[in-house]
Design a protein around this motif. Structure first.
Motif: not given
Length: 430
Positions: A398-403
Motif C-alpha cells: 500500500k505504501e509502495m504505490l506512489p513509489f
C-alpha cells in the motif's frame, strides 16, 4: 522453439516459484534438456558450463562482492549515513531524505540492492519509527531507495550482463550514472510531497553550517573516495574492470582496518567466508548460462523471437517497451539473475537487429529487473525489508504505490530518451 524446450522452461519457472534455489532450477532444467535428446551428450553441457566460467573479467565479481561485504562490516556505511544527516537532515522528511541520499552514495560502493536495503532496514528504519514515521512508509523508503545501488558501479548486475552479452562493462557502468541520479532526485521529490501531506518533520531544527558540513566531510572522506576511485579508474582506463575490482577490495580493507579501525584482521576470515559463499552462487549461475546459451543456439530461439518482434513493429522504442514489459512480468515470478542469464543472448540479438545501443539495452534490462525485486510474489528486496522490519506485506505494498508510479514512469522515460543512458559513455569515449 520445440515443445520440449517450452515445457522445460515452464518446469524451471515452477521450481523457482515453489522456492527451489535458482542454481538447482536452472542447472536441472538444462540437464533435463540434454538428457531428453539422444544426439546430445551431458559432457557437452559440462563443457559449456566450464567455457562460460573461463573468463578473466569474472574475477571482478568476487572482488566487488568482497568490497561490499567489508563496507557493511567495516563501519563505512555508518560514516556515510552520518554525512547524509548533515547534508539533508534539515529538509522536510529529513530521515527519509537521508535514506535516499545514503542509498545513492552507498550504491556507488556496494552495487547491491539487497545489501543497501538491509543496511537501511537495520539502521534507518528504527530511527524513523522513533521519529513518528509509519512502519509501512519507513519500509517503503528502505526498499525503493535500494534500487539505485544495482544501477551504479560496481553493480554486479551490470557486470553480469556485460559478460553474458559481451558488452563493455565500463560503458554500462557509466550508462547507469544518470539514471541513478534521476531516480534519486525523483524519490527525494516524492518524499518531500508525502512528508508535507503527513506532516513529517526534519531531524535538525536548522541547516548545518559549512563548518559542520566540512567536519562531516573530513570524517567521511575516505569512504567517499571509493566512488571517485571507481569512476576515475573507468574514465582514465588506468585499470581494467578486474583490476579496478581488486583495487576496490583492497581499498575498503585498508580503510576499515587501519583508518576507521572498525574492523580487525580477526574479522577477515568471516568476511572472506561470506564473500566466497556469495561469489560461488553467482558464478555457478553464470556457468549454467553457458549451457542455456548453447540450447538457445540449437533451438534458434533468438532468431525466432526477433522474427516475431519484426511482425509487431520496427520501432526501437516500441520494441524496448515490449522488452521491458516482458522483463517486468518475468521478474515478478522469477529471480532476476535467472531471467538475465536466460535472456541475455536473446536481448543482445534484439538490440543488434533493431539498431538499439547495447549499453542502452543493458542498463534498461538491469533497471527493469531491479524494479521487479520490489514487487510480489517473489521480490527479494520486498521480502528482505519486510522480514527485517516486521512490516506486513499488504502494508508495504500500500505504501509502495506512489513509489511504483514514480519508478515505472522513470523506466518509460529511459526507454523514450536513450540519451539519458548513452550520453555519458559516449562523451567519455567508453
Amino acid at each position: 522453439m520445440s515443445l520440449f524446450l517450452i515445457l522445460d522452461l515452464i518446469g524451471m519457472m515452477l521450481l523457482m516459484v515453489l522456492g527451489v534455489p535458482v542454481i538447482y532450477a536452472v542447472l536441472g532444467a538444462a540437464l533435463i534438456y540434454f538428457l531428453g535428446h539422444a544426439e546430445l551428450s551431458t559432457l557437452v553441457m559440462m563443457q559449456q558450463v566450464q567455457t562460460a566460467l573461463r573468463s578473466f573479467p569474472l574475477l571482478a565479481i568476487p572482488f566487488f562482492i568482497l568490497a561490499g561485504t567489508v563496507m557493511a562490516r567495516g563501519g563505512i556505511a555508518d560514516k556515510i549515513m552520518s554525512f547524509a544527516y548533515v547534508l539533508v537532515g534539515h529538509w522536510r522528511g529529513g530521515l527519509a531524505q537521508v535514506g535516499v541520499l545514503n542509498s545513492l552514495v552507498m550504491g556507488s560502493m556496494s552495487g547491491s540492492a539487497v545489501a543497501d536495503a538491509a543496511v537501511d532496514s537495520r539502521i534507518l528504519v528504527p530511527q524513523m519509527r522513533k521519529r513518528g514515521y509509519s512502519l509501512g512508509f519507513s519500509a517503503a523508503i528502505a526498499a525503493a531507495s535500494s534500487v539505485i545501488a544495482p544501477i551504479l558501479p560496481p553493480s554486479t548486475s551490470l557486470i553480469l550482463y556485460g559478460l553474458l552479452g559481451q558488452v563493455s562493462v565500463a560503458a554500462l557502468f557509466l550508462g547507469g550514472v544518470v539514471p541513478a541520479l534521476v531516480i534519486a532526485v525523483s524519490l527525494m521529490a516524492l518524499v518531500a510531497v508525502i512528508s508535507r501531506i503527513r506532516a513529517y518533520g526534519s531531524i535538525q531544527e536548522r541547516k548545518s553550517t559549512w563548518g559542520e558540513k566540512g567536519r562531516a566531510f573530513i570524517d567521511c572522506f575516505w569512504a567517499l573516495m571509493m566512488p571517485v576511485i571507481l569512476v576515475g579508474g573507468i574514465r582514465t582506463g588506468l585499470f581494467t574492470i578486474t583490476e579496478l575490482a581488486a583495487m576496490a577490495a583492497i581499498y575498503t580493507l585498508l580503510v576499515s582496518v587501519f583508518i576507521y579501525r572498525t574492523m580487525s584482521l580477526a574479522d577477515l576470515w568471516d568476511v572472506l567466508k561470506d564473500t566466497a559463499k556469495t561469489s560461488a552462487t553467482v558464478l555457478i549461475i553464470i556457468g549454467a548460462s553457458g549451457a542455456f546459451s548453447y540450447i538457445f543456439a540449437i533451438e534458434q530461439v533468438p532468431l525466432k523471437i526477433i522474427t516475431w518482434l519484426s511482425t509487431v513493429s520496427d520501432s526501437p522504442t516500441v520494441i524496448l517497451m515490449i522488452v521491458c514489459l516482458g522483463l517486468t512480468l518475468l521478474g515478478m515470478v522469477i529471480e532476476g539473475a535467472a531471467v538475465m542469464i536466460i535472456g541475455a543472448p536473446i536481448l543482445v540479438g534484439i538490440a543488434t537487429h533493431f539498431g538499439i545501443d547495447p549499453v542502452h539495452m543493458g542498463v534498461l534490462v538491469v533497471v527493469t529487473l531491479t524494479f521487479s525485486t520490489l514487487t510480489p510474489p517473489v521480490g527479494i528486496v520486498m521480502f528482505t525489508v519486510c522480514s527485517m522490519t516486521g512490516c506486513r506485506i499488504e502494508t508495504f505494498l500500500k505504501e509502495m504505490l506512489p513509489f511504483y508510479a514514480v519508478l515505472f514512469t522513470i523506466l518509460a522515460l529511459l526507454v523514450i530518451f536513450p540519451q539519458l543512458v548513452t550520453t555519458l559513455p559516449t562523451w567519455l569515449g567508453r
